[in-house]
Design an enzyme around this catalytic site. Structure first.
Site, mmCIF file in Angstrom:
data_model
loop_
_atom_site.group_PDB
_atom_site.id
_atom_site.type_symbol
_atom_site.label_atom_id
_atom_site.label_comp_id
_atom_site.label_asym_id
_atom_site.label_seq_id
_atom_site.Cartn_x
_atom_site.Cartn_y
_atom_site.Cartn_z
ATOM 1 N N LYS A 271 0.864 -1.190 0.000
ATOM 2 C CA LYS A 271 0.000 0.000 0.000
ATOM 3 C C LYS A 271 0.888 1.224 0.000
ATOM 4 O O LYS A 271 1.719 1.408 0.899
ATOM 5 C CB LYS A 271 -0.900 -0.001 1.241
ATOM 6 C CG LYS A 271 -1.676 1.309 1.455
ATOM 7 C CD LYS A 271 -2.626 1.241 2.648
ATOM 8 C CE LYS A 271 -3.272 2.608 2.929
ATOM 9 N NZ LYS A 271 -4.174 2.587 4.097
ATOM 10 N N ASP A 276 -2.644 10.191 3.315
ATOM 11 C CA ASP A 276 -4.037 9.766 3.481
ATOM 12 C C ASP A 276 -4.797 10.799 4.301
ATOM 13 O O ASP A 276 -4.789 10.773 5.525
ATOM 14 C CB ASP A 276 -4.091 8.390 4.158
ATOM 15 C CG ASP A 276 -5.531 7.886 4.296
ATOM 16 O OD1 ASP A 276 -6.434 8.488 3.673
ATOM 17 O OD2 ASP A 276 -5.737 6.892 5.023
ATOM 18 N N LYS A 283 -10.360 12.801 7.462
ATOM 19 C CA LYS A 283 -9.931 12.420 8.799
ATOM 20 C C LYS A 283 -9.922 13.647 9.710
ATOM 21 O O LYS A 283 -9.659 14.754 9.246
ATOM 22 C CB LYS A 283 -8.486 11.890 8.750
ATOM 23 C CG LYS A 283 -8.327 10.488 8.241
ATOM 24 C CD LYS A 283 -6.866 10.051 8.335
ATOM 25 C CE LYS A 283 -6.648 8.704 7.701
ATOM 26 N NZ LYS A 283 -7.349 7.588 8.350
ATOM 27 N N ASP A 294 1.540 6.452 5.347
ATOM 28 C CA ASP A 294 0.601 5.473 4.801
ATOM 29 C C ASP A 294 1.130 4.779 3.536
ATOM 30 O O ASP A 294 0.431 3.982 2.912
ATOM 31 C CB ASP A 294 -0.745 6.160 4.525
ATOM 32 C CG ASP A 294 -1.944 5.245 4.722
ATOM 33 O OD1 ASP A 294 -1.788 4.211 5.393
ATOM 34 O OD2 ASP A 294 -3.021 5.563 4.185
ATOM 35 N N ASP A 353 -12.126 6.907 3.142
ATOM 36 C CA ASP A 353 -10.959 6.702 4.008
ATOM 37 C C ASP A 353 -10.568 5.217 4.082
ATOM 38 O O ASP A 353 -9.502 4.887 4.594
ATOM 39 C CB ASP A 353 -11.253 7.255 5.409
ATOM 40 C CG ASP A 353 -9.986 7.479 6.228
ATOM 41 O OD1 ASP A 353 -8.887 7.453 5.641
ATOM 42 O OD2 ASP A 353 -10.109 7.677 7.448
ATOM 43 N N GLU A 355 -9.352 3.485 1.811
ATOM 44 C CA GLU A 355 -8.788 3.539 0.460
ATOM 45 C C GLU A 355 -7.688 2.517 0.216
ATOM 46 O O GLU A 355 -7.443 2.125 -0.921
ATOM 47 C CB GLU A 355 -8.249 4.958 0.179
ATOM 48 C CG GLU A 355 -6.830 5.241 0.683
ATOM 49 C CD GLU A 355 -6.658 5.143 2.197
ATOM 50 O OE1 GLU A 355 -7.665 5.264 2.914
ATOM 51 O OE2 GLU A 355 -5.520 4.927 2.652
ATOM 52 N N ARG A 357 -7.448 -0.620 0.877
ATOM 53 C CA ARG A 357 -7.931 -1.870 0.289
ATOM 54 C C ARG A 357 -8.271 -1.693 -1.192
ATOM 55 O O ARG A 357 -8.208 -2.647 -1.965
ATOM 56 C CB ARG A 357 -9.137 -2.380 1.105
ATOM 57 C CG ARG A 357 -10.312 -1.438 1.133
ATOM 58 C CD ARG A 357 -11.304 -1.762 2.253
ATOM 59 N NE ARG A 357 -10.800 -1.364 3.568
ATOM 60 C CZ ARG A 357 -11.427 -1.586 4.713
ATOM 61 N NH1 ARG A 357 -12.601 -2.206 4.723
ATOM 62 N NH2 ARG A 357 -10.907 -1.195 5.854
HETATM 63 N N1 BES Z 1 -4.324 4.613 6.654
HETATM 64 C C1 BES Z 1 -5.475 4.324 7.438
HETATM 65 C C2 BES Z 1 -5.191 3.340 8.568
HETATM 66 C C3 BES Z 1 -4.238 3.801 9.627
HETATM 67 C C4 BES Z 1 -4.725 4.346 10.792
HETATM 68 C C5 BES Z 1 -2.883 3.611 9.457
HETATM 69 C C6 BES Z 1 -3.830 4.744 11.767
HETATM 70 C C7 BES Z 1 -1.999 4.013 10.429
HETATM 71 C C8 BES Z 1 -2.479 4.558 11.583
HETATM 72 C C9 BES Z 1 -6.563 3.713 6.570
HETATM 73 O O1 BES Z 1 -6.594 4.135 5.263
HETATM 74 C C10 BES Z 1 -7.855 4.107 7.169
HETATM 75 O O2 BES Z 1 -8.161 5.254 7.181
HETATM 76 N N2 BES Z 1 -8.604 3.107 7.633
HETATM 77 C C11 BES Z 1 -9.877 3.330 8.213
HETATM 78 C C12 BES Z 1 -10.807 2.298 7.649
HETATM 79 C C13 BES Z 1 -12.234 2.505 8.015
HETATM 80 C C14 BES Z 1 -12.781 3.743 7.351
HETATM 81 C C15 BES Z 1 -12.995 1.287 7.585
HETATM 82 C C16 BES Z 1 -9.724 3.197 9.720
HETATM 83 O O3 BES Z 1 -8.994 2.319 10.172
HETATM 84 O O4 BES Z 1 -10.337 3.987 10.430
HETATM 85 ZN ZN ZN Z 2 -4.788 4.740 4.480
HETATM 86 MN MN MN Z 3 -7.685 5.927 5.000
#
Ligand code: BES
Ligand code: ZN
Ligand code: MN
Length: 507
Positions: A271, A276, A283, A294, A353, A355, A357
């Site tokens: 990834k 992000d 966010k 990220d 968010d 993204e 996946r």
């Molecule tokens: N990049 C984030 C995940 C992340 C969070 C990485 C904290 C490092 C530290 C990812 O893209 C994300 O935002 N995931 C969301 C998914 C949700 C919307 C299903 C999350 O984990 O809140």
């Molecule tokens: Zn992310």
């Molecule tokens: Mn995200």
């Protein structure tokens, strides 16, 4: 406006060599020794005896006077006042004295703890209990990983260079190969750290792809870059959908290393979200400031491929770096938009968010076309990983239990925290979409790390072995440095990927 072009390797070079001389006689700026913690107080480990003699048996008393117990990674510095050629001693705690051989990860961490406090020193000699090549490798690797600094963007204040030359004092023979291996691994990890630490204004998909061409090319890896036009032609709707809100278009980088005697092919998919913001599902600020990290998965894939190539492993390895910047704008993907992904399946984007996946499924489906023996993806994928396993333990999921256990075991051997996690079938239902083949979000948030894994699994073609490593926590150290791990980018999972390639390489 001043722009700093993101550079390749760190400006600093730390070298390691091995020497059989006794610790007391070595000419160096700092002598590093290991100390065990015992119920009777600190006790010199093998390698520190000669120092103790030079101090007329006063080492333990000196340490006790300093309040030093020998706990793991505890560090004390004291001057030698001419008692030996080295003007400074750095005592590092090795923790409880083990019954047998010292554990490799404790050697790595202690060596890293030592080199971290040696910044600004030209030379250092490490006299640790390292009597076998693999112990010497652990000391070398830990020392090189601890000797990391990211100062490119500092113009004022303290800017100490890491220790320049490390000599490992050991009687072990045949250590050339392990020193080379440690150096290759450390340089790969430190490159990943540099990439993660680089601000996103200087590391965006096109620039990241260029850096992959430069660094990968130098290591003898084939590098192919798909730009936005090629992605469109190729049908990579996942990567394009995530990248379309940014002024800086996405890329898919394919890295390919092959060896004439290889029998197997491993595929790594990373990834690479260079920033992000969350996209339109923005966010909150407190969770955004570290989202430059990220792209740690794509960086780990690049670092691992470079290490595999430099080590000349008898294996074929392909790496996919799925690069996009996730930004909100008038051109951004909207929640409820449907993407046509590379696999042919459609995905309803309920949350922009989620993204990671979306870019990964294009990379995974593309990687499957290389007919690899296994695919491993690595991603800072979910906050739920951090909730479940904390900062230092990655979650490992797979469509094959043996493969999952094998990845966990390999990570453990490298001292990288990882733990096996399930992919419960019942979580698939929550991803049903009323309009598309699947949705990218389960409105029920519990088990978010597993849901993301279940989503990815849908895009792995039947018969293809696949493992998924969620390293949202381990990729970036928001806390204080520890062992060989600095603040900021950690380079996590890079060594695990190399270890996976090694285990599939021909012997
Ligand atoms: N990049 C984030 C995940 C992340 C969070 C990485 C904290 C490092 C530290 C990812 O893209 C994300 O935002 N995931 C969301 C998914 C949700 C919307 C299903 C999350 O984990 O809140
Ligand atoms: Zn992310
Ligand atoms: Mn995200």
């Amino acid at each position: 406006m001043r722009t700093v072009k993101a550079q390749l390797a760190s400006a600093y070079v730390t070298t390691v060599r091995v020497n059989a001389s006794q610790s007391a006689s070595v000419e160096t700026d700092a002598l590093v020794v290991g100390i065990y913690a015992t119920p009777d107080g600190p006790e010199a480990a093998t390698g520190a005896e000669a120092l103790d003699q030079a101090l007329s048996g006063g080492l333990a008393a000196t340490l006790a006077a300093l309040g030093f117990a020998g706990k793991a990674e505890e560090v004390a510095k004291f001057p030698t006042f001419g008692a030996l050629p080295a003007p400074l001693v750095v005592a590092v705690g090795l923790g409880d004295r083990p019954d047998g051989e010292p554990d490799l990860e404790s050697l790595r961490r202690s060596a890293g703890a030592a080199t971290r406090v040696l910044a600004g020193t030209a030379t250092a000699a490490i006299a640790f209990p390292a009597s076998s090549p693999e112990q010497v490798e652990a000391v070398a690797l830990g020392a090189l990983l601890g000797a990391y600094a990211f100062t490119r963007y500092r113009t004022t204040g303290e800017q100490k260079a890491p220790v320049g030359e490390i000599t490992i004092l050991t009687e072990a023979a045949g250590t050339e190969d392990v020193v080379t291996r440690a150096t290759v691994l450390a340089e790969a990890v430190n490159l990943v750290r540099d990439l993660v630490n680089t601000p996103p204004s200087d590391l965006f998909p096109a620039r990241f792809a260029e850096l992959a061409e430069e660094t990968g090319g130098k290591a003898g890896i084939g590098v192919e870059v798909l730009d936005a036009v090629a992605l469109k032609e190729g049908g990579y709707g996942g990567i394009l959908g995530v990248g379309q809100g940014s002024a800086r278009p996405p890329r898919l980088v394919r890295l390919a290393y092959s060896h004439p005697e290889a029998a197997k092919t491993v595929a790594f998919v990373g990834k690479g979200i260079t920033f992000d913001s969350g996209g339109l599902s923005l966010k909150p600020a407190a969770q955004m400031d570290w989202m430059k990290s990220d792209m740690g998965g794509a960086a780990a894939v690049l670092g691992a491929l470079i290490a595999v190539a430099r080590l000349g492993l008898p294996i074929n390895a392909v790496g996919y770096m799925c690069l996009a910047e996730n930004m909100p704008s008038g051109t951004a993907t909207r929640p409820s938009d449907v993407l046509h992904t590379f696999s042919g399946k459609t995905v309803e984007v309920l949350d922009t968010d989620a993204e990671g996946r979306l870019v990964l499924i294009d990379g995974i489906a593309r990687a499957a076309q290389d007919n690899p023996d296994l695919i491993v993806d690595v991603a800072t994928l979910t906050g739920a990983q951090i909730v479940a396993l904390g900062w230092r333990t990655a979650g490992v999921m797979a469509n094959d239990d043996d493969l999952r256990d094998q990845v966990v075991e390999i990570a453990g051997r490298q001292g990288e925290g990882a733990w096996g996690m399930p992919l419960p079938d019942d979580l698939r239902k929550g991803l049903d979409s009323p309009v598309a083949d699947i949705a990218n979000l389960n409105p029920e948030r519990w088990g978010g790390m597993l849901t993301a894994g279940v989503f990815l699994r849908e895009f792995v073609p039947p018969g293809v072995k696949w493992a998924h490593i969620d390293m949202a926590g381990p990729a970036f150290n928001k806390g204080e440095p520890h062992g060989y791990t600095p603040k900021g980018g950690t380079g996590a999972i890079t060594r695990t990927l190399v270890g996976i390639a090694e285990s599939y390489a021909r012997d």
